[in-house]
Design a protein around this motif. Sequence first.
Motif, PDB file in Angstrom:
ATOM      1  N   PRO A  63     -11.435  -2.688   2.626  1.00 16.96           N
ATOM      2  CA  PRO A  63     -11.745  -4.299   2.945  1.00 16.96           C
ATOM      3  C   PRO A  63     -10.769  -4.617   3.842  1.00 16.96           C
ATOM      4  CG  PRO A  63     -10.830  -3.857   0.716  1.00 16.96           C
ATOM      5  CD  PRO A  63     -11.379  -2.480   1.183  1.00 16.96           C
ATOM      6  N   ARG A  64     -10.824  -5.824   4.518  1.00 17.71           N
ATOM      7  CA  ARG A  64     -10.206  -6.405   5.473  1.00 17.71           C
ATOM      8  C   ARG A  64      -9.431  -7.852   4.978  1.00 17.71           C
ATOM      9  NH1 ARG A  64      -9.144  -4.039  10.824  1.00 17.71           N
ATOM     10  NH2 ARG A  64     -10.693  -2.500  10.999  1.00 17.71           N
ATOM     11  N   ALA A  65      -9.957  -8.101   4.054  1.00 19.93           N
ATOM     12  CA  ALA A  65      -9.607  -9.572   3.721  1.00 19.93           C
ATOM     13  C   ALA A  65      -7.844  -9.628   3.264  1.00 19.93           C
ATOM     14  CB  ALA A  65      -9.876 -10.099   2.351  1.00 19.93           C
ATOM     15  N   GLN A  66      -7.398  -8.426   2.907  1.00 19.53           N
ATOM     16  CA  GLN A  66      -6.056  -8.290   2.712  1.00 19.53           C
ATOM     17  C   GLN A  66      -5.619  -6.834   3.213  1.00 19.53           C
ATOM     18  OE1 GLN A  66      -5.250  -9.332  -1.413  1.00 19.53           O
ATOM     19  NE2 GLN A  66      -6.045  -7.442  -2.124  1.00 19.53           N
ATOM     20  N   ALA A  67      -4.182  -6.515   3.264  1.00 19.79           N
ATOM     21  CA  ALA A  67      -4.068  -5.270   3.892  1.00 19.79           C
ATOM     22  C   ALA A  67      -4.287  -4.360   2.977  1.00 19.79           C
ATOM     23  CB  ALA A  67      -2.336  -5.194   3.943  1.00 19.79           C
ATOM     24  N   TRP A  68      -4.986  -3.372   3.209  1.00 22.06           N
ATOM     25  CA  TRP A  68      -5.736  -2.191   2.457  1.00 22.06           C
ATOM     26  C   TRP A  68      -4.669  -1.257   1.921  1.00 22.06           C
ATOM     27  CZ3 TRP A  68      -7.967   2.790   4.234  1.00 22.06           C
ATOM     28  CH2 TRP A  68      -8.536   3.650   3.037  1.00 22.06           C
ATOM     29  N   ASP A  69      -4.687  -1.169   0.792  1.00 22.53           N
ATOM     30  CA  ASP A  69      -3.910   0.011  -0.112  1.00 22.53           C
ATOM     31  C   ASP A  69      -4.673   1.249  -0.273  1.00 22.53           C
ATOM     32  OD1 ASP A  69      -2.455   1.722  -1.455  1.00 22.53           O
ATOM     33  OD2 ASP A  69      -2.016   0.122  -3.159  1.00 22.53           O
ATOM     34  N   ALA A  70      -4.574   2.427   0.633  1.00 22.41           N
ATOM     35  CA  ALA A  70      -5.288   3.409   0.785  1.00 22.41           C
ATOM     36  C   ALA A  70      -4.650   4.514  -0.231  1.00 22.41           C
ATOM     37  CB  ALA A  70      -4.923   4.153   2.168  1.00 22.41           C
ATOM     38  N   ALA A  71      -4.221   4.257  -1.639  1.00 22.46           N
ATOM     39  CA  ALA A  71      -3.697   4.850  -2.512  1.00 22.46           C
ATOM     40  C   ALA A  71      -4.736   5.723  -3.245  1.00 22.46           C
ATOM     41  CB  ALA A  71      -3.195   3.807  -3.826  1.00 22.46           C
ATOM     42  N   ALA A  72      -6.121   5.371  -3.173  1.00 19.10           N
ATOM     43  CA  ALA A  72      -7.049   6.375  -3.812  1.00 19.10           C
ATOM     44  C   ALA A  72      -7.277   7.554  -3.036  1.00 19.10           C
ATOM     45  CB  ALA A  72      -8.256   5.591  -4.288  1.00 19.10           C
ATOM     46  N   LEU A  73      -7.437   7.106  -1.731  1.00 14.25           N
ATOM     47  CA  LEU A  73      -7.713   8.146  -0.636  1.00 14.25           C
ATOM     48  C   LEU A  73      -6.536   9.089  -0.364  1.00 14.25           C
ATOM     49  CD1 LEU A  73      -9.037   9.256   1.763  1.00 14.25           C
ATOM     50  CD2 LEU A  73      -8.287   7.533   3.153  1.00 14.25           C
ATOM     51  N   ALA A  74      -5.419   8.644  -0.729  1.00 12.31           N
ATOM     52  CA  ALA A  74      -4.187   9.518  -0.394  1.00 12.31           C
ATOM     53  C   ALA A  74      -4.012  10.441  -1.730  1.00 12.31           C
ATOM     54  CB  ALA A  74      -2.755   8.538  -0.476  1.00 12.31           C
ATOM     55  N   GLU A  75      -4.160   9.786  -2.838  1.00  6.03           N
ATOM     56  CA  GLU A  75      -4.362  10.807  -3.970  1.00  6.03           C
ATOM     57  C   GLU A  75      -5.509  11.941  -3.788  1.00  6.03           C
ATOM     58  OE1 GLU A  75      -2.288  10.917  -6.268  1.00  6.03           O
ATOM     59  OE2 GLU A  75      -1.334   8.814  -6.379  1.00  6.03           O
ATOM     60  N   HIS A  76      -6.732  11.388  -3.236  1.00  6.37           N
ATOM     61  CA  HIS A  76      -7.843  12.545  -3.102  1.00  6.37           C
ATOM     62  C   HIS A  76      -7.299  13.425  -2.144  1.00  6.37           C
ATOM     63  CE1 HIS A  76     -11.563  14.178  -2.122  1.00  6.37           C
ATOM     64  NE2 HIS A  76     -11.416  13.733  -0.948  1.00  6.37           N
ATOM     65  N   LEU A  77      -6.714  13.183  -1.007  1.00 10.24           N
ATOM     66  CA  LEU A  77      -6.309  14.195  -0.164  1.00 10.24           C
ATOM     67  C   LEU A  77      -5.172  14.988  -0.365  1.00 10.24           C
ATOM     68  CD1 LEU A  77      -6.209  11.993   3.136  1.00 10.24           C
ATOM     69  CD2 LEU A  77      -8.013  13.740   2.473  1.00 10.24           C
ATOM     70  N   LEU A  78      -4.353  14.338  -1.205  1.00  9.47           N
ATOM     71  CA  LEU A  78      -3.145  15.144  -1.858  1.00  9.47           C
ATOM     72  C   LEU A  78      -3.403  16.204  -3.014  1.00  9.47           C
ATOM     73  CD1 LEU A  78      -0.385  12.554  -2.001  1.00  9.47           C
ATOM     74  CD2 LEU A  78      -0.381  14.421  -0.380  1.00  9.47           C
ATOM     75  N   ALA A  79      -4.510  15.958  -3.640  1.00 12.45           N
ATOM     76  CA  ALA A  79      -5.152  16.745  -4.689  1.00 12.45           C
ATOM     77  C   ALA A  79      -6.185  17.967  -4.057  1.00 12.45           C
ATOM     78  CB  ALA A  79      -6.159  15.944  -5.718  1.00 12.45           C
ATOM     79  N   ARG A  80      -6.463  17.743  -2.801  1.00 12.16           N
ATOM     80  CA  ARG A  80      -7.309  18.841  -2.118  1.00 12.16           C
ATOM     81  C   ARG A  80      -6.419  20.285  -1.753  1.00 12.16           C
ATOM     82  NH1 ARG A  80      -9.229  18.287   2.542  1.00 12.16           N
ATOM     83  NH2 ARG A  80     -11.130  19.014   2.289  1.00 12.16           N
ATOM     84  N   PRO A  81      -7.426  21.182  -2.171  1.00 13.73           N
ATOM     85  CA  PRO A  81      -6.481  22.503  -1.517  1.00 13.73           C
ATOM     86  C   PRO A  81      -5.966  22.314   0.037  1.00 13.73           C
ATOM     87  CG  PRO A  81      -8.538  22.876  -2.805  1.00 13.73           C
ATOM     88  CD  PRO A  81      -8.563  21.582  -2.345  1.00 13.73           C
ATOM     89  N   ARG A  82      -5.001  22.800   0.175  1.00 12.91           N
ATOM     90  CA  ARG A  82      -4.479  22.726   1.597  1.00 12.91           C
ATOM     91  C   ARG A  82      -5.120  23.798   2.667  1.00 12.91           C
ATOM     92  NH1 ARG A  82       0.236  19.779   2.313  1.00 12.91           N
ATOM     93  NH2 ARG A  82      -0.424  20.079   4.663  1.00 12.91           N
ATOM     94  N   THR A  83      -5.348  23.151   3.680  1.00 15.33           N
ATOM     95  CA  THR A  83      -5.921  24.328   4.894  1.00 15.33           C
ATOM     96  C   THR A  83      -4.803  25.276   5.144  1.00 15.33           C
ATOM     97  OG1 THR A  83      -7.468  22.725   5.474  1.00 15.33           O
ATOM     98  CG2 THR A  83      -7.125  24.546   7.095  1.00 15.33           C
ATOM     99  N   PRO A  84      -5.013  26.417   5.260  1.00 18.04           N
ATOM    100  CA  PRO A  84      -3.982  27.448   5.973  1.00 18.04           C
ATOM    101  C   PRO A  84      -3.556  27.142   6.968  1.00 18.04           C
ATOM    102  CG  PRO A  84      -5.843  28.703   4.804  1.00 18.04           C
ATOM    103  CD  PRO A  84      -6.290  27.244   5.000  1.00 18.04           C
TER     104      PRO A  84
END
Length: 224
Positions: A203-224
């Motif tokens: 959303p744009r009403a206030q600065a977006w906190d991408a915490a959930a996206l960051a957690e999702h990406l950090l939990a994914r298996p890393r590409t070699p």
Amino acid sequence: MPALFVTGTGTDVGKTYVSCALIRALKARGAVVDAFKPVVSGFDPKDAAASDPVRLAAALGDPGGMFRIAPRRYRAPLSPNIAARLEGQTLGLDDMVIDAVARAAGLRDGLLLVEGAGGVMSPLTDGETNLDMITALGAPALLVAGSYLGTISHVLTALVALRAAKAEVAAVVISESLDAPDLDQTAQALSPFLAGAPLFLAPRAQAWDAAALAEHLLARPRTP
């Protein structure tokens, strides 16, 4: 390769807004992160403060990092290959891929956000698109779209192109557009068609906190 390619359904849909929020969220979690924009068009040196590379550098806490983040900058607000040609240069995909690979290798356990120019099928060179760079890198894609009327078709079309090229889709982010249909309603309408791709709202009403996206990406298996 520890990289994530941030692409979009088109131009001005919020790729840099999402990238900056994601950088801040990853840094807040102690992750090592950097950004690379292989080519930028529509770059005005007199108004550099408003440019994508400067915004990315600010999110990284590296205010002087614009030139490192975006080594190829062109003035004309056109597709990069045309903008480069107007300045007497020719873009080569191999050069951009080599630069991205080198930057990612230097991060060791970190993550390099590679932000494309325009949408998935926007030209980067005279014969290649962002999709060609995604597949050349073998990096998962973060697909960013607006919430304007018509975005559902654009998202699904981009996903068809990515999946046809066997590109991994890490997530889809809907970045709220101004004067657009309700963001949640758009997400509800889009979700049944995503075939399992995770969906996040910015959303744009206030600065977006991408915490959930960051957690999702950090939990994914890393590409070699």
